[in-house]
Design an enzyme around this catalytic site. Structure first.
Site, PDB file in Angstrom:
ATOM      1  N   ASN A  10       0.874  -1.180   0.000  1.00 60.21           N
ATOM      2  CA  ASN A  10       0.000   0.000   0.000  1.00 60.21           C
ATOM      3  C   ASN A  10       0.907   1.225   0.000  1.00 60.21           C
ATOM      4  OD1 ASN A  10      -1.779   2.057   0.473  1.00 60.21           O
ATOM      5  ND2 ASN A  10      -2.400   1.349   2.526  1.00 60.21           N
ATOM      6  N   LYS A  12       0.088   4.224  -0.252  1.00 59.78           N
ATOM      7  CA  LYS A  12      -0.578   5.414   0.308  1.00 59.78           C
ATOM      8  C   LYS A  12      -0.346   6.611  -0.635  1.00 59.78           C
ATOM      9  CE  LYS A  12      -0.182   3.238   4.768  1.00 59.78           C
ATOM     10  NZ  LYS A  12      -0.042   3.323   6.208  1.00 59.78           N
ATOM     11  N   HIS A  96      -9.388   1.007   5.170  1.00 59.76           N
ATOM     12  CA  HIS A  96      -8.108   1.279   5.826  1.00 59.76           C
ATOM     13  C   HIS A  96      -8.314   2.261   6.976  1.00 59.76           C
ATOM     14  CE1 HIS A  96      -4.016   2.559   6.546  1.00 59.76           C
ATOM     15  NE2 HIS A  96      -3.632   1.455   5.937  1.00 59.76           N
ATOM     16  N   GLU A  98      -6.729   4.740   7.884  1.00 57.31           N
ATOM     17  CA  GLU A  98      -6.564   6.160   7.516  1.00 57.31           C
ATOM     18  C   GLU A  98      -7.831   6.690   6.834  1.00 57.31           C
ATOM     19  OE1 GLU A  98      -2.867   5.514   5.449  1.00 57.31           O
ATOM     20  OE2 GLU A  98      -1.953   4.996   7.372  1.00 57.31           O
ATOM     21  N   GLU A 168      -4.946  -4.888  10.716  1.00 50.69           N
ATOM     22  CA  GLU A 168      -3.954  -3.834  10.892  1.00 50.69           C
ATOM     23  C   GLU A 168      -4.236  -3.098  12.202  1.00 50.69           C
ATOM     24  OE1 GLU A 168      -2.114  -2.645   6.848  1.00 50.69           O
ATOM     25  OE2 GLU A 168      -3.829  -1.345   7.219  1.00 50.69           O
ATOM     26  N   GLY A 174       2.693   2.562  10.774  1.00 52.91           N
ATOM     27  CA  GLY A 174       3.607   3.686  10.601  1.00 52.91           C
ATOM     28  C   GLY A 174       4.323   4.098  11.877  1.00 52.91           C
ATOM     29  N   SER A 214       3.800  -1.804  10.388  1.00 53.55           N
ATOM     30  CA  SER A 214       5.249  -1.825  10.603  1.00 53.55           C
ATOM     31  C   SER A 214       5.879  -3.179  10.285  1.00 53.55           C
ATOM     32  CB  SER A 214       5.591  -1.384  12.030  1.00 53.55           C
ATOM     33  OG  SER A 214       5.165  -0.040  12.239  1.00 53.55           O
TER      34      SER A 214
HETATM   35  P1  13P Z   1       3.227   0.598   7.653  1.00 51.05           P
HETATM   36  O1  13P Z   1       3.750  -0.695   7.084  1.00 51.05           O
HETATM   37  O2  13P Z   1       3.913   1.814   7.120  1.00 51.05           O
HETATM   38  O3  13P Z   1       3.137   0.553   9.146  1.00 51.05           O
HETATM   39  O4  13P Z   1       1.713   0.730   7.119  1.00 51.05           O
HETATM   40  C1  13P Z   1       0.866  -0.354   7.230  1.00 51.05           C
HETATM   41  C2  13P Z   1      -0.355  -0.048   6.472  1.00 51.05           C
HETATM   42  O5  13P Z   1      -1.120   0.836   6.835  1.00 51.05           O
HETATM   43  C3  13P Z   1      -0.618  -0.809   5.244  1.00 51.05           C
HETATM   44  O6  13P Z   1      -1.907  -0.586   4.782  1.00 51.05           O
END
Ligand code: 13P
Length: 251
Positions: A10, A12, A96, A98, A168, A174, A214
């Site tokens: 992803n 983003k 997601h 976010e 997640e 992150g 992560s």
């Molecule tokens: P990170 O791997 O940067 O923690 O993000 C995970 C994520 O949100 C994947 O959709």
């Protein structure tokens, strides 16, 4: 038949058009033939061009990071599932954290988006997971169960089989703070047993459940070695070809 192993990246809101093409070129160059399904989820703008770049690589598939719940119409700035399908997208990340946090998406809305993607023959990658306060209060298993019931359990078994789930934990996204393999395994087994009680053991056994948060080349092998962890949804580490391919090779 065993379930599909999957590593999805992803991106983003990262990478310009040229940077995105360069990253894909590097991934294609480094990826060995594999039975793992590797899904690239770049921003919408890049999808059509990357579709052409990966069309001859059997293990690489294309995913989007969102789509609108309606088929078409006056929804300025939005993208429909049919549009995604028309450029070679096969997977769509939905729900997601976010999108939930910054765009107010609820599981009721996400359920409609799930239906929209399935109608176009796409596979939703449904994201669920708890925030830190919920985990600390011991409510994580119930919260994830409620998310999954609201967003997915209206589906027929035939439709549910097209869904990929990504657990997640929000506190791991992150932050550099990964769930332990035990925490991931506990939640994944919980999700699989929910699916078995709603549908049946066979559907549950065939559902791919990915871990995200992560995940990186140093912790992926340990996470992916868990019985109910079928791969990963990778954020930051999917932006570097070497790291992303190392994660794919972690099985
Ligand atoms: P990170 O791997 O940067 O923690 O993000 C995970 C994520 O949100 C994947 O959709």
């Amino acid at each position: 038949m065993s379930r599909q192993r999957i590593v999805a990246g992803n991106w983003k809101m990262n990478k310009t058009y040229e940077e995105g093409r360069a990253l894909v070129k590097d991934i294609v160059g480094q990826l060995q033939p594999t039975e793992t399904l590797v899904i690239l989820c770049p921003p919408f703008l890049h999808l059509n061009s990357i579709s052409g770049q990966i069309k001859d690589v059997r293990s690489l598939k294309l995913g989007a990071q969102n789509c609108h719940q309606e088929g078409s119409g006056a929804y300025t700035g939005e993208v429909s599932a049919a549009m995604l399908q028309s450029v070679g997208v096969e997977y769509v990340i939905l729900g997601h954290s976010e999108r939930r946090e910054y765009f107010g998406e609820t599981d009721e809305l996400i359920a409609k988006k799930i239906d929209a993607t399935l109608k176009e023959g796409l596979h939703p990658i449904y994201c669920c997971g708890e925030k830190l306060d919920v985990r600390e209060a011991g409510g994580h298993l119930d919260l994830v169960a409620a998310q999954i019931k609201t967003a997915l359990f209206h589906l027929s078994a035939a439709d549910f089989e097209k869904v990929v789930i990504a657990y997640e934990p929000v506190w791991a996204i992150g932050t550099g703070k990964t769930a332990t393999s035990q925490q991931a395994q506990e939640m994944h087994a919980h999700i699989r047993s929910l699916i078995a009680s709603k549908y049946d053991q066979q559907v549950a056994g065939l559902t791919s459940i990915l871990y995200g948060g992560s995940c990186n080349p140093s912790n992926a092998a340990e996470l992916f070695s868990q019985a109910d962890v079928d791969g990963g949804l990778i954020g930051g580490a999917s932006l570097k070809a070497g790291d992303f391919v190392a994660i794919v090779n972690s099985f």
